[in-house]
Design a protein around this motif. Structure first.
Motif, mmCIF file in Angstrom:
data_model
loop_
_atom_site.group_PDB
_atom_site.id
_atom_site.type_symbol
_atom_site.label_atom_id
_atom_site.label_comp_id
_atom_site.label_asym_id
_atom_site.label_seq_id
_atom_site.Cartn_x
_atom_site.Cartn_y
_atom_site.Cartn_z
ATOM 1 N N UNK A 1 -55.948 31.515 -5.042
ATOM 2 C CA UNK A 1 -54.909 32.527 -5.217
ATOM 3 C C UNK A 1 -53.567 32.049 -4.658
ATOM 4 N N UNK A 2 -53.601 31.428 -3.486
ATOM 5 C CA UNK A 2 -52.363 30.965 -2.867
ATOM 6 C C UNK A 2 -51.727 29.849 -3.676
ATOM 7 N N UNK A 3 -52.542 28.935 -4.160
ATOM 8 C CA UNK A 3 -52.029 27.840 -4.991
ATOM 9 C C UNK A 3 -51.398 28.382 -6.269
ATOM 10 N N UNK A 4 -52.066 29.348 -6.883
ATOM 11 C CA UNK A 4 -51.523 29.958 -8.093
ATOM 12 C C UNK A 4 -50.180 30.632 -7.818
ATOM 13 N N UNK A 5 -50.079 31.279 -6.650
ATOM 14 C CA UNK A 5 -48.826 31.956 -6.279
ATOM 15 C C UNK A 5 -47.683 30.950 -6.172
ATOM 16 N N UNK A 6 -47.906 29.863 -5.452
ATOM 17 C CA UNK A 6 -46.837 28.893 -5.219
ATOM 18 C C UNK A 6 -46.458 28.149 -6.498
ATOM 19 N N UNK A 7 -47.442 27.829 -7.335
ATOM 20 C CA UNK A 7 -47.144 27.130 -8.588
ATOM 21 C C UNK A 7 -46.343 28.029 -9.526
ATOM 22 N N UNK B 1 -61.855 17.496 6.249
ATOM 23 C CA UNK B 1 -60.643 17.917 6.954
ATOM 24 C C UNK B 1 -59.395 17.393 6.255
ATOM 25 N N UNK B 2 -59.432 16.145 5.818
ATOM 26 C CA UNK B 2 -58.286 15.564 5.109
ATOM 27 C C UNK B 2 -58.030 16.287 3.791
ATOM 28 N N UNK B 3 -59.119 16.630 3.086
ATOM 29 C CA UNK B 3 -58.956 17.346 1.815
ATOM 30 C C UNK B 3 -58.328 18.714 2.033
ATOM 31 N N UNK B 4 -58.828 19.456 3.027
ATOM 32 C CA UNK B 4 -58.264 20.774 3.313
ATOM 33 C C UNK B 4 -56.804 20.672 3.744
ATOM 34 N N UNK B 5 -56.512 19.698 4.627
ATOM 35 C CA UNK B 5 -55.125 19.513 5.065
ATOM 36 C C UNK B 5 -54.234 19.122 3.892
ATOM 37 N N UNK B 6 -54.768 18.281 2.983
ATOM 38 C CA UNK B 6 -53.991 17.882 1.817
ATOM 39 C C UNK B 6 -53.703 19.041 0.882
ATOM 40 N N UNK B 7 -54.698 19.911 0.670
ATOM 41 C CA UNK B 7 -54.495 21.076 -0.196
ATOM 42 C C UNK B 7 -53.475 22.039 0.427
ATOM 43 N N UNK B 8 -53.589 22.276 1.725
ATOM 44 C CA UNK B 8 -52.627 23.144 2.403
ATOM 45 C C UNK B 8 -51.218 22.553 2.336
ATOM 46 N N UNK B 9 -51.140 21.244 2.492
ATOM 47 C CA UNK B 9 -49.834 20.578 2.378
ATOM 48 C C UNK B 9 -49.271 20.742 0.970
ATOM 49 N N UNK B 10 -50.130 20.593 -0.042
ATOM 50 C CA UNK B 10 -49.662 20.724 -1.422
ATOM 51 C C UNK B 10 -49.145 22.133 -1.691
ATOM 52 N N UNK B 11 -49.823 23.131 -1.147
ATOM 53 C CA UNK B 11 -49.388 24.514 -1.329
ATOM 54 C C UNK B 11 -47.999 24.728 -0.738
ATOM 55 N N UNK B 12 -47.797 24.249 0.490
ATOM 56 C CA UNK B 12 -46.483 24.404 1.114
ATOM 57 C C UNK B 12 -45.443 23.512 0.455
ATOM 58 N N UNK B 13 -45.882 22.377 -0.098
ATOM 59 C CA UNK B 13 -44.954 21.469 -0.778
ATOM 60 C C UNK B 13 -44.375 22.124 -2.026
ATOM 61 N N UNK B 14 -45.211 22.798 -2.810
ATOM 62 C CA UNK B 14 -44.728 23.525 -3.984
ATOM 63 C C UNK B 14 -43.744 24.625 -3.581
ATOM 64 N N UNK B 15 -43.916 25.147 -2.377
ATOM 65 C CA UNK B 15 -43.097 26.260 -1.914
ATOM 66 C C UNK B 15 -41.788 25.797 -1.289
ATOM 67 N N UNK B 16 -41.591 24.476 -1.186
ATOM 68 C CA UNK B 16 -40.354 23.913 -0.623
ATOM 69 C C UNK B 16 -39.732 23.012 -1.687
ATOM 70 N N UNK B 17 -38.954 23.564 -2.617
ATOM 71 C CA UNK B 17 -38.519 22.812 -3.793
ATOM 72 C C UNK B 17 -37.585 21.644 -3.518
ATOM 73 N N UNK B 18 -36.999 21.564 -2.318
ATOM 74 C CA UNK B 18 -36.047 20.498 -2.042
ATOM 75 C C UNK B 18 -36.529 19.547 -0.947
ATOM 76 N N UNK B 19 -37.813 19.615 -0.601
ATOM 77 C CA UNK B 19 -38.381 18.723 0.402
ATOM 78 C C UNK B 19 -39.751 18.263 -0.060
ATOM 79 N N UNK B 20 -40.251 17.209 0.556
ATOM 80 C CA UNK B 20 -41.601 16.762 0.273
ATOM 81 C C UNK B 20 -41.716 15.972 -1.016
#
Length: 270
Positions: free
Chosen positions: A66-72, A225-244
């Motif tokens: 749900x969160x990924x869908x929201x940010x995308x 742990x790396x996969x979960x951290x990577x997914x969380x990073x991707x979610x926040x990355x989509x939410x920061x359009x000028x960084x990452x």
């Protein structure tokens, strides 16, 4: 302006969020694992733990989806807002050519300056103070557009042609409002905290079960742990359009600015 907010994590460099996610998740797992080692091994408790872990992982997957869908979806809306803005400015610029001088030249120069002010660099929106500063700069150029229409209306009777141009300027102003609204529509901080909590709790249960059974596979847990951290990073990355890594595409706006400057240069030499 006072209502604008940026989640606290988004005010740090993108690599900081990666370290925060990975460090938090590893701490949850390692601490729970060592706690489980101190408990005596029991088959009943291990089976109960497996049921709880499976339930929590299922819930975590649902929250991530749900969160990924929201940010995308918000990222797609930001892209569409830029296209709408580019089309509105381009239309207004060409319609300005229907006016008499000096309003034609003044309005076209003001539109070109306004379009250039809409280009956003990473460092200009890293904090809420810089966002306010950038919006103030954009507003300065925006405030030069409508006074030209007012002067034109005062100079002579307003004809349908002038109304047509004024309408296009209104569309330009509306497009900026839409882009600002979508640009500041970030993932609520509370949702991010809940997502981190569920992820941390899931790894805590997994670590505790591994401690009870004395059967830890560190590379597997490290991979999880790396996969979960990577997914969380991707979610926040989509939410920061000028960084990452995933950045907003301003190519259409950049091309528009170049075209308007070239057209202005050609008209000035004629």
């Amino acid at each position: 302006m006072d209502a604008m907010t940026i989640p606290w994590l988004y005010q740090f460099p993108i690599w900081v969020s990666v370290l925060v996610f990975f460090g938090f998740l590893m701490l949850c797992f390692e601490g729970s694992y060592r706690l489980g080692l101190r408990k005596p091994k029991t088959i009943t408790e291990t089976k109960r733990g497996n049921i709880v872990l499976n339930t929590m992982l299922a819930l975590l997957g649902l929250l991530i989806a749900f969160t990924y869908s929201f940010t995308v979806s918000r990222s797609d809306l930001r892209k569409q807002a830029i296209i709408t803005q580019v089309n509105a400015i381009s239309t207004a610029y060409h319609r300005a050519g229907l006016l008499d001088e000096p309003y034609r030249g003044d309005l076209r120069v003001a539109l070109a300056d306004y379009a250039e002010s809409l280009l956003i660099e990473q460092q200009e929106v890293s904090t809420i103070e810089r966002v306010r500063t950038k919006l103030a700069q954009i507003n300065e150029y925006e405030n030069k557009l409508w006074p030209i229409i007012e002067k034109m209306a005062v100079s002579y009777d307003v004809r349908p042609l002038e109304v047509f141009v004024a309408q296009s300027i209104n569309e330009v102003l509306d497009a900026k409002t839409v882009r600002v609204a979508f640009g500041l529509d970030n993932l609520p901080g509370g949702v991010l905290i809940i997502l981190l909590f569920v992820a941390g709790a899931s790894l805590s249960v997994a670590g505790y079960d591994a401690g009870l059974t004395r059967s830890l596979s560190r590379w597997r847990m490290m991979a999880l742990t790396l996969v979960l951290a990577g997914v969380l990073h991707l979610i926040t990355d989509f939410d920061r359009p000028f960084q990452g890594i995933v950045r907003g595409n301003q190519l259409a706006l950049e091309i528009l600015v170049i075209e308007l400057r070239e057209q202005s240069s050609l008209m000035s030499t004629e």
